[in-house]
Design an enzyme around this catalytic site. Sequence first.
Site, PDB file in Angstrom:
ATOM      1  N   LYS A  69       0.852  -1.189   0.000  1.00  0.00           N
ATOM      2  CA  LYS A  69       0.000   0.000   0.000  1.00  0.00           C
ATOM      3  C   LYS A  69       0.889   1.242   0.000  1.00  0.00           C
ATOM      4  CE  LYS A  69      -4.355   0.981   2.324  1.00  0.00           C
ATOM      5  NZ  LYS A  69      -5.011   0.941   3.643  1.00  0.00           N
TER       6      LYS A  69
HETATM    7  C1  E4P Z   1      -8.357   1.379   3.895  1.00  0.00           C
HETATM    8  O1  E4P Z   1      -7.611   1.063   3.009  1.00  0.00           O
HETATM    9  C2  E4P Z   1      -8.312   2.719   4.514  1.00  0.00           C
HETATM   10  O2  E4P Z   1      -7.099   2.914   5.154  1.00  0.00           O
HETATM   11  C3  E4P Z   1      -9.477   2.880   5.448  1.00  0.00           C
HETATM   12  O3  E4P Z   1     -10.641   2.421   4.798  1.00  0.00           O
HETATM   13  C4  E4P Z   1      -9.628   4.273   5.998  1.00  0.00           C
HETATM   14  O4  E4P Z   1     -10.842   4.325   6.708  1.00  0.00           O
HETATM   15  P1  E4P Z   1     -11.210   5.508   7.733  1.00  0.00           P
HETATM   16  O5  E4P Z   1     -11.481   6.742   6.952  1.00  0.00           O
HETATM   17  O6  E4P Z   1     -12.433   4.995   8.431  1.00  0.00           O
HETATM   18  O7  E4P Z   1     -10.029   5.656   8.649  1.00  0.00           O
END
Ligand code: E4P
Length: 217
Positions: free
Chosen positions: A87
């Site tokens: 990522k």
């Molecule tokens: C996933 O890849 C993201 O990091 C995550 O969905 C972020 O979610 P949030 O906005 O609830 O922190």
Amino acid sequence: MKFFIDTANLDQIKEAQDLGILDGVTTNPSLMAKEGITGKQNILDHYKKICNIVDGDVSAEVIATDYKGMVNEGKELSSLHKQIVVKVPMIKEGIKATRYFSNNGIRTNVTLVFSAGQALLAAKAGANYVSPFIGRLDDISTDGLGLISEIRLIYDNYGFTTEILAASIRHTMHIIDCSKIGADVITAPLKSILGLLKHPLTDIGLENFLKDYKKGN
Ligand code: E4P
């Protein structure tokens, strides 16, 4: 449509896996910290534990923000397990690193995407997944689902194979709306996924069926 769970909590990952509908897991440094997983080695070990629970892709985020650091970290993460997807944050150095990973057979998920232009760049760099954060856009009075529609249109116009991974999902309706728009993947908390199960008429109907069955037995 693929279903990923957005957590580093092993019990929740197991519960979703046992449901038989799980295609992968996304994590981020905040989700790791929420589970009390800190320190590089503990984090790497935790990724391995997650990979041993699920069959699908597991997103593991780099911490470096410079090109060289991201490349080194990404190589280390991807060598942990074949299910790991690196990522990478949506910044200039991240796009360069995504191109490197794409050229070298390392799969990527470009994260922290908040605009169609960013999603276009991620696809051009060869990302496997792009993660638009719809909930965080909604939080600031901007149409998160609208962004998913825009990216769908752009990717379809040119046949980009980058998968749209709708992230920052806040509730069950986000999942349903993403499926109507044609997001390739959603990543959601367990609660939002389980919310899809619920309907009062199902509960009442089942209760009555069981009551009637007992009458004749
Ligand atoms: C996933 O890849 C993201 O990091 C995550 O969905 C972020 O979610 P949030 O906005 O609830 O922190």
